[in-house]
Structure formats: C-alpha cells, structure tokens
Design a protein around this motif. Sequence first.
Motif, short mmCIF file in Angstrom:
data_model
loop_
_atom_site.label_atom_id
_atom_site.label_comp_id
_atom_site.label_asym_id
_atom_site.label_seq_id
_atom_site.Cartn_x
_atom_site.Cartn_y
_atom_site.Cartn_z
N PHE A 93 -29.53 -4.46 -24.07
CA PHE A 93 -28.69 -3.49 -23.39
C PHE A 93 -29.53 -2.72 -22.38
O PHE A 93 -30.75 -2.59 -22.54
CB PHE A 93 -28.06 -2.53 -24.40
CG PHE A 93 -26.83 -3.08 -25.07
CD1 PHE A 93 -25.56 -2.79 -24.59
CD2 PHE A 93 -26.94 -3.91 -26.18
CE1 PHE A 93 -24.43 -3.30 -25.20
CE2 PHE A 93 -25.81 -4.43 -26.79
CZ PHE A 93 -24.56 -4.12 -26.30
N PRO A 94 -28.91 -2.17 -21.32
CA PRO A 94 -29.67 -1.49 -20.27
C PRO A 94 -30.58 -0.37 -20.77
O PRO A 94 -31.67 -0.18 -20.25
CB PRO A 94 -28.59 -0.92 -19.35
CG PRO A 94 -27.40 -1.76 -19.59
CD PRO A 94 -27.49 -2.21 -21.01
N PHE A 106 -23.58 -10.55 -20.35
CA PHE A 106 -22.81 -9.31 -20.29
C PHE A 106 -21.86 -9.35 -19.10
O PHE A 106 -22.13 -10.00 -18.09
CB PHE A 106 -23.75 -8.11 -20.07
CG PHE A 106 -24.49 -7.65 -21.29
CD1 PHE A 106 -23.82 -7.20 -22.41
CD2 PHE A 106 -25.87 -7.64 -21.29
CE1 PHE A 106 -24.50 -6.76 -23.52
CE2 PHE A 106 -26.57 -7.20 -22.40
CZ PHE A 106 -25.89 -6.75 -23.52
N TYR A 123 -21.28 -4.04 -18.77
CA TYR A 123 -21.85 -4.11 -20.12
C TYR A 123 -20.84 -3.77 -21.22
O TYR A 123 -21.23 -3.48 -22.34
CB TYR A 123 -23.10 -3.23 -20.25
CG TYR A 123 -24.22 -3.69 -19.36
CD1 TYR A 123 -25.12 -4.65 -19.81
CD2 TYR A 123 -24.38 -3.20 -18.08
CE1 TYR A 123 -26.15 -5.11 -19.00
CE2 TYR A 123 -25.39 -3.65 -17.25
CZ TYR A 123 -26.27 -4.60 -17.72
OH TYR A 123 -27.27 -5.05 -16.91
N LYS A 124 -19.56 -3.83 -20.93
CA LYS A 124 -18.55 -3.53 -21.95
C LYS A 124 -18.10 -4.77 -22.70
O LYS A 124 -17.55 -4.68 -23.79
CB LYS A 124 -17.33 -2.86 -21.31
CG LYS A 124 -17.60 -1.44 -20.87
CD LYS A 124 -16.33 -0.79 -20.38
CE LYS A 124 -16.60 0.65 -20.00
NZ LYS A 124 -15.38 1.34 -19.58
N LEU A 128 -18.98 -9.01 -23.82
CA LEU A 128 -19.99 -10.03 -24.05
C LEU A 128 -19.33 -11.40 -23.99
O LEU A 128 -18.31 -11.66 -24.63
CB LEU A 128 -20.63 -9.84 -25.44
CG LEU A 128 -21.69 -10.85 -25.85
CD1 LEU A 128 -22.93 -10.72 -24.98
CD2 LEU A 128 -22.03 -10.66 -27.32
#
Length: 197
Positions: free
Chosen positions: A142-143, A183, A187-188, A190
Amino acid sequence: MCVGFDSNHAKVYPIMEEQQKDMDLEEAESSGSAAKPKKRPLRKFDDHLGPVHVCKFMRNLYQVMTASDDAHVRIFDLATSSTIMKLKAHKDYIRSGCTSISSDDLLLTGSYDHTVKMTDCRINSVVMSVDHGEPVENVLMFPSSNMIISCGGNSIKIWDVLKGGNLIHTMINHHKTVTSLAFSHNYKYLLSAGLDR
C-alpha cells in the motif's frame, strides 16, 4: 524502463524517443557516420547469478532494485551502474517484488520459499518476514507501506506491517494459482488474475 533477463542481468532503456534520438545523434557525431535507429540500454546491471524476474525503480528514481532466481536482492546506482546493496533475502527463487512509493528505503520481495520479506536498505537487512504458506507469485505494498498483499496458491493474503506482519485477511476467490495482483488507480480495489478460467 527497466527489464530483467534470463541471462542473469537487467537493463534500463529510454522510453522517450527524444532520449533515444539524442543518444543516436551523439554517437553519430562522435563516429562521423549517419545515425541508425536502434534500442540501446542506458545501463546494464550484471551482478546476478540467475535469471532476473524483478526490476523496479526506487522512489528516488536514482536507484534500481533487482531480484533474481539466485535468491538475492540488489540495489544499483543508476548513474554509475555500481551495486549499492546486495542481500541474500530468501532461500529460493525470488519471483516478485515492489518498492515503496512513500519511502526511499523500503522494498518488498516474494519468493518460492513461501515467504514475503520487507527489506530496509538503510541497514541492509530484512526487517519483516511473513509466511504465505505457498510459493509467492506476486506482492503489493500500500502507498503508506503499512499493509502488504501477497498471492500464491489459490489465496490472497493481506498483512499488517505496523503489527509486525499480522495476517489481517485471507481471500480464496480462485480455484487455481493466483499469479498477478494490481491496485486500481485510487487503491480502493484489488484486481487478481490466476490460472483458473
């Protein structure tokens, strides 16, 4: 663009035509011949002893991370092609990896030894290891670098980095091996791909 090869090396190529044209013109001027269009690498990294399956730019864009079937992770300096870091992070082939977009120093690798390992380049050491339970095909970070995702076998697992690699969730949505993860732009979501139909 960075590309890994079965012949134990990685290369960085220009992706902008202007960069390639400038290189061709410089070469033509120095040799006195007409410019011939061809794709030449800007850099070549030869330090691995096995096929290179991972080749990623670090966040600072001045370094390249590579990982190979020799179970080693390496960081190369883009300007000099010299090796900055070499670490035997796994016991089997490394087939996936990613770099952090929030830190210049964190990278993640997944291996056929069933483990996912986070490495801190400042101390040249693995700082976290989790056991996926099957050969790892792909990993994502994740970022914020506070959670990671691994896939292998028919499962996808989400891990909490801040709690030392605690397993948060397991998803079994495939019938065969999950081979790839991505992603969405925000990024909501997958996306996963596997060998099932």
